[in-house]
Design a protein around this motif. Sequence first.
Motif, PDB file in Angstrom:
ATOM      1  N   LEU A 121      60.572  69.328 -27.333  1.00  0.00           N
ATOM      2  CA  LEU A 121      59.311  69.235 -26.614  1.00  0.00           C
ATOM      3  C   LEU A 121      58.540  68.007 -27.073  1.00  0.00           C
ATOM      4  N   ASN A 122      57.946  67.301 -26.110  1.00  0.00           N
ATOM      5  CA  ASN A 122      57.000  66.214 -26.382  1.00  0.00           C
ATOM      6  C   ASN A 122      55.630  66.688 -25.938  1.00  0.00           C
ATOM      7  N   TYR A 123      54.632  66.530 -26.788  1.00  0.00           N
ATOM      8  CA  TYR A 123      53.248  66.847 -26.439  1.00  0.00           C
ATOM      9  C   TYR A 123      52.430  65.579 -26.590  1.00  0.00           C
ATOM     10  N   LEU A 124      51.622  65.259 -25.579  1.00  0.00           N
ATOM     11  CA  LEU A 124      50.774  64.073 -25.617  1.00  0.00           C
ATOM     12  C   LEU A 124      49.370  64.461 -25.205  1.00  0.00           C
ATOM     13  N   SER A 125      48.391  64.076 -26.004  1.00  0.00           N
ATOM     14  CA  SER A 125      46.979  64.288 -25.702  1.00  0.00           C
ATOM     15  C   SER A 125      46.329  62.921 -25.515  1.00  0.00           C
ATOM     16  N   VAL A 126      45.652  62.742 -24.373  1.00  0.00           N
ATOM     17  CA  VAL A 126      45.001  61.474 -24.050  1.00  0.00           C
ATOM     18  C   VAL A 126      43.534  61.750 -23.772  1.00  0.00           C
ATOM     19  N   ALA A 127      42.666  60.959 -24.381  1.00  0.00           N
ATOM     20  CA  ALA A 127      41.220  61.128 -24.168  1.00  0.00           C
ATOM     21  C   ALA A 127      40.583  59.759 -23.988  1.00  0.00           C
ATOM     22  N   SER A 128      39.694  59.678 -23.014  1.00  0.00           N
ATOM     23  CA  SER A 128      38.891  58.472 -22.814  1.00  0.00           C
ATOM     24  C   SER A 128      37.429  58.895 -22.854  1.00  0.00           C
ATOM     25  N   THR A 129      36.535  57.961 -22.586  1.00  0.00           N
ATOM     26  CA  THR A 129      35.112  58.304 -22.630  1.00  0.00           C
ATOM     27  C   THR A 129      34.713  59.235 -21.500  1.00  0.00           C
ATOM     28  N   SER A 130      35.522  59.312 -20.429  1.00  0.00           N
ATOM     29  CA  SER A 130      35.134  60.152 -19.296  1.00  0.00           C
ATOM     30  C   SER A 130      36.085  61.304 -18.993  1.00  0.00           C
ATOM     31  N   GLU A 131      37.331  61.264 -19.482  1.00  0.00           N
ATOM     32  CA  GLU A 131      38.304  62.297 -19.137  1.00  0.00           C
ATOM     33  C   GLU A 131      39.196  62.624 -20.327  1.00  0.00           C
ATOM     34  N   GLU A 132      39.800  63.834 -20.248  1.00  0.00           N
ATOM     35  CA  GLU A 132      40.807  64.246 -21.223  1.00  0.00           C
ATOM     36  C   GLU A 132      41.979  64.850 -20.482  1.00  0.00           C
ATOM     37  N   ALA A 133      43.177  64.655 -21.021  1.00  0.00           N
ATOM     38  CA  ALA A 133      44.372  65.219 -20.399  1.00  0.00           C
ATOM     39  C   ALA A 133      45.397  65.520 -21.478  1.00  0.00           C
ATOM     40  N   SER A 134      46.225  66.525 -21.214  1.00  0.00           N
ATOM     41  CA  SER A 134      47.340  66.865 -22.092  1.00  0.00           C
ATOM     42  C   SER A 134      48.612  66.905 -21.264  1.00  0.00           C
ATOM     43  N   TYR A 135      49.707  66.592 -21.906  1.00  0.00           N
ATOM     44  CA  TYR A 135      50.982  66.475 -21.220  1.00  0.00           C
ATOM     45  C   TYR A 135      52.044  67.115 -22.109  1.00  0.00           C
ATOM     46  N   LEU A 136      52.820  68.051 -21.560  1.00  0.00           N
ATOM     47  CA  LEU A 136      53.896  68.724 -22.285  1.00  0.00           C
ATOM     48  C   LEU A 136      55.186  68.495 -21.525  1.00  0.00           C
ATOM     49  N   GLN A 137      56.206  68.007 -22.211  1.00  0.00           N
ATOM     50  CA  GLN A 137      57.468  67.661 -21.570  1.00  0.00           C
ATOM     51  C   GLN A 137      58.629  68.268 -22.339  1.00  0.00           C
ATOM     52  N   LEU A 138      59.526  68.908 -21.630  1.00  0.00           N
ATOM     53  CA  LEU A 138      60.799  69.354 -22.188  1.00  0.00           C
ATOM     54  C   LEU A 138      61.771  68.188 -22.011  1.00  0.00           C
ATOM     55  N   TYR A 139      62.429  67.782 -23.088  1.00  0.00           N
ATOM     56  CA  TYR A 139      63.338  66.648 -22.988  1.00  0.00           C
ATOM     57  C   TYR A 139      64.711  66.998 -23.522  1.00  0.00           C
ATOM     58  N   SER A 140      65.687  66.251 -23.077  1.00  0.00           N
ATOM     59  CA  SER A 140      67.043  66.334 -23.614  1.00  0.00           C
ATOM     60  C   SER A 140      67.534  64.908 -23.814  1.00  0.00           C
ATOM     61  N   ALA A 141      68.415  64.729 -24.768  1.00  0.00           N
ATOM     62  CA  ALA A 141      68.884  63.383 -25.079  1.00  0.00           C
ATOM     63  C   ALA A 141      70.316  63.435 -25.612  1.00  0.00           C
ATOM     64  N   LEU A 142      71.082  62.437 -25.263  1.00  0.00           N
ATOM     65  CA  LEU A 142      72.374  62.178 -25.877  1.00  0.00           C
ATOM     66  C   LEU A 142      72.197  60.941 -26.743  1.00  0.00           C
ATOM     67  N   MET A 143      72.784  60.955 -27.928  1.00  0.00           N
ATOM     68  CA  MET A 143      72.540  59.883 -28.875  1.00  0.00           C
ATOM     69  C   MET A 143      73.837  59.368 -29.496  1.00  0.00           C
ATOM     70  N   LEU A 144      73.858  58.082 -29.739  1.00  0.00           N
ATOM     71  CA  LEU A 144      74.876  57.471 -30.586  1.00  0.00           C
ATOM     72  C   LEU A 144      74.169  57.072 -31.862  1.00  0.00           C
ATOM     73  N   ASN A 145      74.602  57.602 -32.986  1.00  0.00           N
ATOM     74  CA  ASN A 145      73.959  57.350 -34.268  1.00  0.00           C
ATOM     75  C   ASN A 145      74.857  56.499 -35.142  1.00  0.00           C
ATOM     76  N   PHE A 146      74.290  55.411 -35.650  1.00  0.00           N
ATOM     77  CA  PHE A 146      74.997  54.529 -36.577  1.00  0.00           C
ATOM     78  C   PHE A 146      74.276  54.578 -37.914  1.00  0.00           C
ATOM     79  N   TYR A 147      75.003  54.908 -38.967  1.00  0.00           N
ATOM     80  CA  TYR A 147      74.437  54.997 -40.303  1.00  0.00           C
ATOM     81  C   TYR A 147      75.056  53.919 -41.186  1.00  0.00           C
ATOM     82  N   LEU A 148      74.192  53.258 -41.957  1.00  0.00           N
ATOM     83  CA  LEU A 148      74.688  52.223 -42.884  1.00  0.00           C
ATOM     84  C   LEU A 148      74.892  52.805 -44.260  1.00  0.00           C
TER      85      LEU A 148
END
Length: 148
Positions: A121-148
């Motif tokens: 889950l990604n949660y984002l809260s945005v606020a300005s001087t006149s408005e506020e908003a929240s955003y919740l997103q379900l995400y999925s990802a495939l990854m290639l991981n390289f470790y040194l």
Amino acid sequence: MTQLTTRLGARIGDTIPFGLIDIGRVSLTVEEEYSYDRRDVETILSLLTLGGGVKYLFPGMSDSAARPFLVGALFIVIPTVRSSSNESEVEDNIDSFGLTLGGGAEYAFHASFALGAELGLNYLSVASTSEEASYLQLYSALMLNFYL
């Protein structure tokens, strides 16, 4: 908008602290018609995301086995807007804060290379001087991981 996130970190045992950067860009062109003129107005919204987090790999039987993990990150989003019109109504005082929580598994083909899948889950809260908003997103990802 397509999201592409890059995480850069260092593996310290089963823990991977990382920094993240993400750039998103949306462009919108609107035709405006005035009594004396007709023109296209292009507005470009760019979102720069910066943050950091930790990924924890649960101990496995060996480095070449599938291992589950948990991941958490904190981030901020820095918006910029450019418009070809002089009549911009964009606010300069925008504060944002975000949180990512997820889990998944990765399979190590080698000590330096792994293929992983993540769900969270990604949660984002945005606020300005006149408005506020929240955003919740379900995400999925495939990854290639390289470790040194």
